[in-house]
Write an enzyme that holds these catalytic residues in place. Sequence first.
Site, mmCIF file in Angstrom:
data_model
loop_
_atom_site.group_PDB
_atom_site.id
_atom_site.type_symbol
_atom_site.label_atom_id
_atom_site.label_comp_id
_atom_site.label_asym_id
_atom_site.label_seq_id
_atom_site.Cartn_x
_atom_site.Cartn_y
_atom_site.Cartn_z
ATOM 1 N N CYS A 126 0.842 -1.190 0.028
ATOM 2 C CA CYS A 126 0.165 -0.016 -0.142
ATOM 3 C C CYS A 126 0.871 1.134 -0.031
ATOM 4 O O CYS A 126 1.687 1.397 -0.904
ATOM 5 C CB CYS A 126 -0.854 0.022 1.189
ATOM 6 S SG CYS A 126 -2.372 1.199 1.010
ATOM 7 N N HIS A 127 0.978 2.023 1.231
ATOM 8 C CA HIS A 127 1.841 3.343 1.230
ATOM 9 C C HIS A 127 3.238 2.704 1.823
ATOM 10 O O HIS A 127 4.239 3.972 1.902
ATOM 11 C CB HIS A 127 1.153 4.316 2.187
ATOM 12 C CG HIS A 127 0.093 4.780 1.302
ATOM 13 N ND1 HIS A 127 -1.444 4.626 1.492
ATOM 14 C CD2 HIS A 127 0.004 6.070 0.598
ATOM 15 C CE1 HIS A 127 -2.312 5.580 0.773
ATOM 16 N NE2 HIS A 127 -1.145 6.363 0.246
ATOM 17 N N GLU A 157 -5.266 7.184 -4.623
ATOM 18 C CA GLU A 157 -5.293 8.410 -3.830
ATOM 19 C C GLU A 157 -6.494 9.316 -4.015
ATOM 20 O O GLU A 157 -6.943 9.901 -3.272
ATOM 21 C CB GLU A 157 -3.909 9.103 -4.093
ATOM 22 C CG GLU A 157 -3.366 9.764 -2.998
ATOM 23 C CD GLU A 157 -3.139 8.757 -1.806
ATOM 24 O OE1 GLU A 157 -3.926 8.625 -0.582
ATOM 25 O OE2 GLU A 157 -2.014 8.230 -1.548
#
Length: 219
Positions: A126-127, A157
């Site tokens: 993910c991030h 996003e």
Amino acid sequence: MTRVLIALTSHSELGDTGRKTGFYVSEAAEPWAVFTEAGYEVGLVSVAGGRPPVDGLDENDPVQQKFLAAVDLEHTPVAAELDATAYDAIFFAGGHGTMWDFPSADDLLKLAADIYERGGVVAAVCHGPSALVNLKLSDGTYLIDGKNVAGFTNAEEAAVGLTDVVPFLLADELTARGAIHHAADNFAVQTVSDGRLVTGQNPQSAQLTAETTVKALAG
């Protein structure tokens, strides 16, 4: 015994929105479950040590509850206290907080580079791949240069309304470092493996990213 480290953000502020963030619990809990099921010893590390901020907790999720009951979140070590030779893999859990502190967490990035250069696996979901943006190997090259990766996409996003809140767009920055970013549909399960680098696109990909990490370790 195979030992894996799950890395967590220590950043709790979602830009200047007044909202809180942190590490996304499922993105640590689901990999923790996969790794423990595989018989691995799993440790935690966070950027600032101590108790990292929690985001996305589902009180009714049994995997998350089991994870929180089993680990010591109050006393996570910092990377400088750990020895890379003790670990076979590092897994960067996501959560929006990572976008602020992973890229500049020099000790954590060095720990990951050392694990990788010793033949270990670097994974992120993910991030979490924000850690890869500034992760350099000992020869000065970026780990992700020329590598196939996944990570939270620009479209995702935008879908969560945080395009103008995050300090940079993850997919763009990965590409700027020479990575080949593979984007699946919004919130579809997507994991990309390139040798000993394993990355996943979003929270939905956390379990598969961990399972792919296990395969890479079995290599």
